[in-house]
Design a protein around this motif. Sequence first.
Motif, PDB file in Angstrom:
ATOM      1  N   LEU A  17       0.221   3.233  -0.611  1.00 29.57           N
ATOM      2  CA  LEU A  17       0.228   1.867  -0.083  1.00 29.57           C
ATOM      3  C   LEU A  17       0.215   1.849   1.441  1.00 29.57           C
ATOM      4  N   GLY A  44      -2.572  -4.048   0.853  1.00 33.47           N
ATOM      5  CA  GLY A  44      -1.965  -4.010  -0.468  1.00 33.47           C
ATOM      6  C   GLY A  44      -2.949  -3.605  -1.554  1.00 33.47           C
ATOM      7  N   LYS A  61       2.667  -4.342  -1.467  1.00 30.08           N
ATOM      8  CA  LYS A  61       2.547  -3.788  -0.126  1.00 30.08           C
ATOM      9  C   LYS A  61       3.771  -2.935   0.186  1.00 30.08           C
ATOM     10  N   CYS A  84       6.644  -2.125   2.647  1.00 30.28           N
ATOM     11  CA  CYS A  84       7.359  -2.887   3.681  1.00 30.28           C
ATOM     12  C   CYS A  84       8.643  -2.189   4.109  1.00 30.28           C
TER      13      CYS A  84
END
Length: 496
Positions: A431, A437, A486, A488
């Motif tokens: 990712l 994403g 995604k 993060c």
Amino acid sequence: MAAAADGLGSIAIDTTQLNMSVTDPTAWATAMNNLGMVPVGLAGQQLVTGYRMRLGSSTDKKDSGRLHVDFAQARDDFYEWECKQRMLAREERHRRKMEEDRLRPPSPPAIMHYSEHEAALLAEKLKDDSKFSEAITVLLTWIERGEVNRRSANQFYSMVQSANSHVRRLMNEKAAHEQEMEQAKESFKNALTGILTQFEQIVAVFNASTRQKAWDHFSKAQRKNIDIWRKHSEELRNAHSEQLMGIRREEEMEMSDDDSGDNPTKKLRADDSALAAQAYALKEENDSLRWQLDAYRNEVELLKQEKGQLFRTEESLTKDQQLQFLQQTVQGMQQQLLSIQEELNNKKSELEQAKEEQTHTQAMLKVLQEQLKSAKELAEINGHDESQANEINVLTVALVNQDREKNSEKRSPGLKSEKEALLIGIISTFLHVHPFGANIEYLWSYMQQLDSRISANEIEMLLMRLPRMFKQEFTGVGATLEKRWKFCAFEGIKTI
């Protein structure tokens, strides 16, 4: 004897002369070649073949001799034999042709030419289910021949419309067949459930028979037969149970496919049902292992009793080895039973947490709906525009997502194994190089190349357990709406 002598005289017995010399090897080789025999041992040695004949017990020269046979080929009836063979060949060819003609499919009937009268008759046939196949073939032939023109266009349009009306009848027929198939599936599932129940009862009888108070009264041969029957019944029961669970899993998958576009509440219910099914399967496996453990314990006790009664012979040594093997098996079964019980407890706790989260989410959703309703009414009273109402909706969705993250953080346990740590590292790397994403299907197809046993559900559950490392976003609108995950962690570490 005189009659016999006369009879032998008629078949040319020659006692004074022979047509060829007995001692001539060339003559004998020629005769044997004419008979299709390979001459052996003709290098100058005398050959005597055939049998010498004698009439009765007389030793006179006139009553004995050799039988002369002429090996020349008779061609008197050879032409007649060839004619008969040709006749049989002709009869065989005729029979084969008749058989091929009988098995050849019949030629299709000729298509009549177009006319207004024939078109009216064809329109009636198109409305009849029994004659539709024949009529649609004629209609197709007329259209391909180019019979459609300005004058006949209306008639052809009405016939095409009749063909289109048949589509509805076909769909109704298909729906009826599908309903019959569903009923057959349901009846099969009910019958399989009844069979499985009877198997459970039979296995319970065998397990009760292996207990000590009943087991001691059986002979060795009877115990052996009962043990074989019990194992066979357990195998059949497990096979039927697996088949029934497969049918239920297919039904749950079909229901999940139907409800894939529904709200998150229904998704949570589907997850709860899946966890409940897993818990039920683990419970059944736990019961089966417990019964097997009881049977092994009974066998160990019997072996101990027999060991105390017998001397230290080779048979006792063999039983000691068998006892040690059974003890090791019991220990392994106990460890497996403990692990399954622990897994069952974990599944139960996950199920309870999911139910609590569902209840909390529903309550939060009701509160937010009431707040949203009151905020909209207040906006209408104060004269706010539509953009302010949209900002309220965005804040509401953000609050729901934040509440979900808090709930997931509360119930997210630590890493269970080294495999999960490896999966998190690989997913994070994947990712990280996809800043916009990736959906769960793309991520699953990549992970399948590394581990073919992993499932998309397992990956998604792992991502949901780590909300500060992975977040889910929605892109697109309407039919192009897509969920993407995604990475993060760089943002999430600042909020810790």
